[in-house]
Design an enzyme around this catalytic site. Sequence first.
Site, PDB file in Angstrom:
ATOM      1  N   GLU A  40       0.109   1.550   3.682  1.00 14.63           N
ATOM      2  CA  GLU A  40       0.954   2.025   4.770  1.00 14.63           C
ATOM      3  C   GLU A  40       2.418   2.091   4.353  1.00 14.63           C
ATOM      4  O   GLU A  40       3.124   3.047   4.671  1.00 14.63           O
ATOM      5  CB  GLU A  40       0.811   1.120   6.003  1.00 14.63           C
ATOM      6  N   TYR A 120       5.530   2.480  14.033  1.00 14.50           N
ATOM      7  CA  TYR A 120       4.375   3.213  13.523  1.00 14.50           C
ATOM      8  C   TYR A 120       3.450   2.299  12.725  1.00 14.50           C
ATOM      9  O   TYR A 120       2.247   2.194  12.985  1.00 14.50           O
ATOM     10  CB  TYR A 120       4.786   4.415  12.645  1.00 14.50           C
ATOM     11  N   ASP A 138       3.245   9.341  14.229  1.00 14.57           N
ATOM     12  CA  ASP A 138       3.963   9.683  13.013  1.00 14.57           C
ATOM     13  C   ASP A 138       4.277  11.180  13.077  1.00 14.57           C
ATOM     14  O   ASP A 138       4.100  11.818  14.116  1.00 14.57           O
ATOM     15  CB  ASP A 138       3.129   9.332  11.781  1.00 14.57           C
TER      16      ASP A 138
END
Length: 317
Positions: A40, A120, A138
């Site tokens: 991520e 996010y 996103d």
Amino acid sequence: MRRVRKTGGLAARLEAWFAEVKRPMPWRLEPAPYACWLSEIMMQQTTYASVLPYYTRFLKRFPTVAALAAADEADVLKAWEGLGYYARARNLLKAAKMIAAGGWPHSAAAWAAVPGVGPYTAAALASVLDGERIPVVDGNVARVFARYWKLDDDFRKLPARARLAERLRGEIAAAAVPGDFNQAMMELGALVCTPTNPDCAACPLRVACAARRDGTQGDYPVKAAKKELPVRRVAAVVVTDAKGRVLLVQNRAGGLLKGLWELPAVEPSVAHVQVFSHFRLELTTSRAVRADAEFRDPRKVPLATATRKVLAACGLL
DNA sequence: AATCCGGGGAT
DNA sequence: ATCCCAGGATT
């Protein structure tokens, strides 16, 4: 009157589509906290193709969060070299020390307290790792639903993203697997609902997409005015010693590309002119290179990409 | 709320 | 050349 339940709401369509077409990203095989967290962070503002080799190399170099926590920052930056946004690497190390000591977070709220993890990333990790029913927004999700619902917001701004997230809470409520629902939205934006030339014919949401209905997919998301970027011109020198080491300076805190090494910059200064009998000499003097410059092996320190390209062109890498 | 922070790939 | 990208931290 009672509305007949549709055979396949938004969540069902997305998850069914995702199950068929999702890309086999390595961290999707057997979701583990360290792998997912690393992926991520690397994927922030960075495409899958760019991330993949870094991800593989990084996991090999730092196989566990404990190994990462014990690393030197320079070594972490070296592994991150060329990936950009180097604050991510510094925050990653800082966070690794916290996690190695205190354990893994198990909610979006707890993830949000980790350095380098914002709204996010917190939602993404909590939904994938712990099944928390919290939607991600996103760039992909913003584009998909700007079209789907014909939203005029500027989704680069945080409040607009937060409003969309709030709206998506009502949709993720119907998801079978929250993490898959989230990844499905993003995968759709990456593979089908692309910035230009979206492949609407292949889209699982086409029957209910407002922009598609009006033929205005290309008008969304609304693009804000472009800002002119400042230009920075820097004259740099390449100085090597007999061992092939290069005179480099390390960027300090507060500057650009903190922690990375670059070529010493030269300030063009007063020109000295001298006239000889057969030619005229114009000597541009400059300040000496920074006093903190050192000869270093350019293969062993993290280099800014521009520096790496110059050194490669000089045959020094 | 604005600005800063990298680099690569697609168009 | 311009836009975009699994955004977050800082001011």
